[in-house]
Enzyme design. Structure first.
Site, PDB file in Angstrom:
ATOM      1  NE  ARG A  63       9.885  15.014 -11.106  1.00  0.00           N
ATOM      2  CZ  ARG A  63       9.659  13.638 -11.199  1.00  0.00           C
ATOM      3  NH1 ARG A  63       9.045  13.104 -10.558  1.00  0.00           N
ATOM      4  NH2 ARG A  63      10.489  13.257 -12.336  1.00  0.00           N
ATOM      5  CE1 TYR A  67       4.050  13.975  -8.656  1.00  0.00           C
ATOM      6  CE2 TYR A  67       5.186  15.165  -6.876  1.00  0.00           C
ATOM      7  CZ  TYR A  67       5.246  14.322  -8.028  1.00  0.00           C
ATOM      8  OH  TYR A  67       6.584  13.452  -8.290  1.00  0.00           O
ATOM      9  CE1 TYR A  89       5.132   5.516  -9.611  1.00  0.00           C
ATOM     10  CE2 TYR A  89       6.522   3.508  -9.004  1.00  0.00           C
ATOM     11  CZ  TYR A  89       6.242   4.710  -9.208  1.00  0.00           C
ATOM     12  OH  TYR A  89       7.328   5.677  -9.080  1.00  0.00           O
ATOM     13  CB  ALA A 204      11.956  -3.139  -7.432  1.00  0.00           C
ATOM     14  CB  SER A 231      17.896   4.856  -8.176  1.00  0.00           C
ATOM     15  OG  SER A 231      18.322   4.503  -9.569  1.00  0.00           O
ATOM     16  CB  THR A 232      15.356   2.971  -3.468  1.00  0.00           C
ATOM     17  OG1 THR A 232      14.208   3.382  -4.115  1.00  0.00           O
ATOM     18  CG2 THR A 232      15.161   3.173  -2.024  1.00  0.00           C
TER      19      THR A 232
HETATM   20  N1  SAM Z   1       4.401   4.821  -4.499  1.00  0.00           N
HETATM   21  C1  SAM Z   1       5.461   4.090  -4.904  1.00  0.00           C
HETATM   22  C2  SAM Z   1       5.827   2.832  -4.162  1.00  0.00           C
HETATM   23  O1  SAM Z   1       5.083   2.600  -3.489  1.00  0.00           O
HETATM   24  O2  SAM Z   1       6.746   2.248  -4.343  1.00  0.00           O
HETATM   25  C3  SAM Z   1       6.694   5.182  -4.861  1.00  0.00           C
HETATM   26  C4  SAM Z   1       6.553   6.583  -5.482  1.00  0.00           C
HETATM   27  S1  SAM Z   1       7.830   7.611  -5.671  1.00  0.00           S
HETATM   28  C5  SAM Z   1       7.273   9.072  -6.316  1.00  0.00           C
HETATM   29  C6  SAM Z   1       9.013   7.312  -6.546  1.00  0.00           C
HETATM   30  C7  SAM Z   1      10.319   6.764  -5.831  1.00  0.00           C
HETATM   31  O3  SAM Z   1       9.984   5.238  -5.431  1.00  0.00           O
HETATM   32  C8  SAM Z   1      11.687   6.546  -6.664  1.00  0.00           C
HETATM   33  O4  SAM Z   1      12.190   7.602  -7.087  1.00  0.00           O
HETATM   34  C9  SAM Z   1      12.348   5.384  -5.984  1.00  0.00           C
HETATM   35  O5  SAM Z   1      12.966   6.018  -4.902  1.00  0.00           O
HETATM   36  C10 SAM Z   1      11.239   4.440  -5.564  1.00  0.00           C
HETATM   37  N2  SAM Z   1      10.705   3.399  -6.378  1.00  0.00           N
HETATM   38  C11 SAM Z   1      10.164   3.363  -7.470  1.00  0.00           C
HETATM   39  N3  SAM Z   1       9.944   2.624  -8.420  1.00  0.00           N
HETATM   40  C12 SAM Z   1      11.154   1.778  -7.956  1.00  0.00           C
HETATM   41  C13 SAM Z   1      11.986   0.575  -8.315  1.00  0.00           C
HETATM   42  N4  SAM Z   1      11.548   0.017  -9.569  1.00  0.00           N
HETATM   43  N5  SAM Z   1      12.992   0.345  -7.689  1.00  0.00           N
HETATM   44  C14 SAM Z   1      13.668   1.137  -6.648  1.00  0.00           C
HETATM   45  N6  SAM Z   1      12.661   1.781  -6.056  1.00  0.00           N
HETATM   46  C15 SAM Z   1      11.708   2.550  -6.979  1.00  0.00           C
END
Ligand code: SAM
Length: 259
Positions: A63, A67, A89, A204, A231-232
């Site tokens: 990864r 990046y 995103y 989400a 997931s978060t």
């Molecule tokens: N830039 C992105 C943002 O602002 O949401 C976050 C990017 S980060 C590399 C990826 C992480 O964001 C995931 O492992 C998760 O913790 C969170 N994430 C991204 N999509 C999500 C979703 N649909 N629901 C919950 N958490 C999400």
């Protein structure tokens, strides 16, 4: 000269801001790191000159390497004189390495760089779960970083762990998902929280009108939960806030004023 706008498009097309729509429409070239096909179609309808940055780097490389490669592609394009808009995103500054690398390097070289905010997963989480981060405070950590570093955890505030489904995945070289990484996170959280403390795996909606996935469970069940890359983890406060009475004297007021 080349210039760069770094924008975020939220988690689905309904989240994109007017400011970001403008930036996309006016750019000479648009690069996207957007997993949502609907969002890509929407961005292409605003500007046909779209390059999918994510596609170029496949899925099976380290990864960190991906990046850095993305940042290098952005930087060299701007150096070549392109008026570039990159769209990530969510929010482009939140838990993303490549946007910060590109921003820092291009600013140091004297290029114009602007970062526009977007709706992040955390914004959706607050709305869907009805959480006000100002009520008790809120700590946000990347799961693997949280695991491998000494952080001062505050059990009176919310705790959010990002990339929970990828915990230590790059170190274990395993195909993640509920492996040793999650066991280690549970072991760590058990230092502060009881087994029956209720926590939530949150995902989400990534389509307009879709419902979020919220899976509540006791901490002891986390190892059996369904976890995805996106997931978060949400850990609500366990303990009440404790008034620091001695600090009232700093303000010259008595304790009964803040009862
Ligand atoms: N830039 C992105 C943002 O602002 O949401 C976050 C990017 S980060 C590399 C990826 C992480 O964001 C995931 O492992 C998760 O913790 C969170 N994430 C991204 N999509 C999500 C979703 N649909 N629901 C919950 N958490 C999400």
């Amino acid at each position: 000269p080349g210039r760069l706008v770094i924008a975020g498009c939220g988690l689905h097309p309904g989240h994109i801001t007017a400011e970001t729509v403008n930036a996309i429409s006016n750019a000479e070239l648009v690069m996207v790191v957007v997993p949502n096909p609907l969002s890509i179609v929407h961005i292409q309808s605003l500007n046909p000159r779209v390059e999918n940055l994510a596609k170029a780097y496949g899925e099976f490389v380290d990864r960190q390497h991906i990046y850095t490669a993305m940042a290098e592609r952005i930087i060299s394009t701007v150096r070549n004189g392109v008026d570039l808009c990159v769209v990530f995103y969510g929010h482009p500054a939140v838990f993303v390495d490549s946007t910060h690398i590109a921003r820092r390097i291009l600013l140091a070289e004297g290029y114009s760089v602007q970062m526009l905010p977007g709706i992040s997963a955390e914004d959706c989480l607050f709305a869907d779960l009805g959480i006000d981060p100002g009520e008790s405070g809120c700590q946000s950590y990347e799961a693997t970083q949280f695991l491998l570093n000494y952080h001062q955890l505050h059990t009176g505030a919310y705790l959010l762990l990002w990339q929970i489904g990828l915990t230590a995945a790059h170190l274990l070289r395993s195909l993640r998902l509920n492996g040793q990484g999650i066991s280690a996170i549970v072991q760590l959280l058990q230092q502060w929280y009881p087994d029956d403390h209720l926590i939530c795996v949150y995902e989400a909606a990534t389509l307009p009108g879709q419902s979020p996935r919220t899976q509540w469970m006791p901490l002891s069940e986390l190892e059996n939960a369904m976890l995805q890359d996106w997931s978060t983890l949400v850990v609500p406060p366990l303990t009440p806030l404790v008034l620091a009475e001695e600090r009232l004297a700093w303000l010259g007021i008595e304790a009964d004023r803040v009862a």
